[in-house]
Design a protein around this motif. Sequence first.
Motif, mmCIF file in Angstrom:
data_model
loop_
_atom_site.group_PDB
_atom_site.id
_atom_site.type_symbol
_atom_site.label_atom_id
_atom_site.label_comp_id
_atom_site.label_asym_id
_atom_site.label_seq_id
_atom_site.Cartn_x
_atom_site.Cartn_y
_atom_site.Cartn_z
ATOM 1 N N THR A 277 -2.748 -6.259 3.645
ATOM 2 C CA THR A 277 -3.044 -5.327 4.413
ATOM 3 C C THR A 277 -3.346 -5.833 5.831
ATOM 4 O OG1 THR A 277 -4.124 -4.175 2.866
ATOM 5 C CG2 THR A 277 -5.162 -4.025 4.814
ATOM 6 N N LEU A 278 -2.818 -5.036 7.072
ATOM 7 C CA LEU A 278 -3.124 -5.214 8.244
ATOM 8 C C LEU A 278 -4.125 -4.312 8.964
ATOM 9 C CD1 LEU A 278 -2.559 -7.010 11.073
ATOM 10 C CD2 LEU A 278 -0.491 -5.605 11.221
ATOM 11 N N VAL A 279 -5.115 -4.701 9.486
ATOM 12 C CA VAL A 279 -6.071 -4.029 10.021
ATOM 13 C C VAL A 279 -6.100 -4.036 11.523
ATOM 14 C CG1 VAL A 279 -8.503 -2.894 10.234
ATOM 15 C CG2 VAL A 279 -7.715 -3.594 7.923
ATOM 16 N N HIS B 21 1.105 -3.244 2.032
ATOM 17 C CA HIS B 21 0.437 -2.173 1.335
ATOM 18 C C HIS B 21 -0.208 -1.219 1.912
ATOM 19 C CE1 HIS B 21 -1.655 0.105 -2.098
ATOM 20 N NE2 HIS B 21 -2.885 -0.510 -1.539
ATOM 21 N N VAL B 22 -0.842 -1.727 3.094
ATOM 22 C CA VAL B 22 -1.856 -0.978 4.140
ATOM 23 C C VAL B 22 -1.623 -1.228 5.405
ATOM 24 C CG1 VAL B 22 -4.071 0.067 4.914
ATOM 25 C CG2 VAL B 22 -3.452 -0.171 2.301
ATOM 26 N N LEU B 23 -0.954 -0.389 6.306
ATOM 27 C CA LEU B 23 -1.107 -0.725 8.005
ATOM 28 C C LEU B 23 -2.082 0.446 8.629
ATOM 29 C CD1 LEU B 23 -0.192 -1.930 10.569
ATOM 30 C CD2 LEU B 23 1.544 -0.354 10.754
ATOM 31 N N ILE C 136 8.891 -1.719 4.332
ATOM 32 C CA ILE C 136 8.383 -0.764 3.112
ATOM 33 C C ILE C 136 6.818 -0.890 3.452
ATOM 34 C CG2 ILE C 136 7.653 -0.320 0.725
ATOM 35 C CD1 ILE C 136 10.564 -1.826 -0.030
ATOM 36 N N VAL C 137 6.212 0.341 3.962
ATOM 37 C CA VAL C 137 4.686 0.153 4.240
ATOM 38 C C VAL C 137 4.375 1.374 3.256
ATOM 39 C CG1 VAL C 137 2.695 0.390 5.812
ATOM 40 C CG2 VAL C 137 5.102 -0.954 6.422
ATOM 41 N N SER D 287 4.845 5.838 2.148
ATOM 42 C CA SER D 287 4.300 7.192 1.321
ATOM 43 C C SER D 287 3.603 8.079 1.991
ATOM 44 C CB SER D 287 3.624 6.333 -0.011
ATOM 45 O OG SER D 287 2.969 7.613 -0.794
ATOM 46 N N GLU D 288 2.677 7.560 2.624
ATOM 47 C CA GLU D 288 2.008 8.466 3.555
ATOM 48 C C GLU D 288 1.835 7.870 5.082
ATOM 49 O OE1 GLU D 288 -1.977 8.799 1.927
ATOM 50 O OE2 GLU D 288 -2.768 6.843 2.386
#
Length: 287
Positions: A125-127, A144-146, A165-166, A189-190
Amino acid sequence: MTDLRPATYQRLRIVTALVIAAVVLSGSILVTIYARTGGFRRGISYEEGAILDVSPSMEGGISVVGDNVQIFVESNSQEHTTVRLDTAGFREDTRASPHTVGLRVDSSVGGATNQITVTVPTGGTLVLTLVGEARMLLDRVQLHVLRLTGASAALEMDVSIPGSIVDSVTLDGIAGDFRGVRLGNLNFSEFIIGSVAGNYDLDLSGALERHGDVVVRSALGDGVIRVPSKPGAEIRIGSVLGRVTATGLSSSGTRSFFNTAASLGAEHQLFVDINSTIGKIQLLEVQ
């Protein structure tokens, strides 16, 4: 019971949207002033090539204050996220949250472009929080998450290189213009934009190989949405105060538009929802 005539209701919607936009903009101005004015401890000055660790306990991720920042994002099999400072001129931002790696551009040292490379573990995950104009380049990332918790100025996200792929991309709020290049190459995916107070250009072309949902919840500004001719894509527009034009797409007459593949009966794989916007929207089919 109050009887809201259509004209009155529309005026109320406009006033409400303008108030919301003013709140977002004023918040952005306050954050920018707080981040850039003096009177704070200067913090450590980093040398070019320095590498900073982002431990798993740092839920706030990374914040960067300053203009002309270019952020390269990549992923590999390492255990935790790192930040490499590719140019001189970065300082520790002592105002950042205790759970955040804070960086600030020192305008007296920084050059025309201030570059960093963020390496995230595969599937991680990157925030990010950005205060100032920035450009992000993503190179075959697997996340998984950006999540971008906020951007106070113009932002460009460039995914010209295929192979990423994110699973989930979220841009909570952008107080400035936004441009996304070849976003389909994220193979998401979203992709959710909470709000944008500026003009926006979403180029959704690229190698999207699974079902992808794009949602723009609120926008104040003129927008361009670019969808590829395939796979099947549908654009749905909710509340809009402005003109909608479509080039190369067909319409069902109910604010739903379809690309070539979808109009020929292909399964819909890309869905774009524009929930609420004030401004013109231009829909384009691209190769």
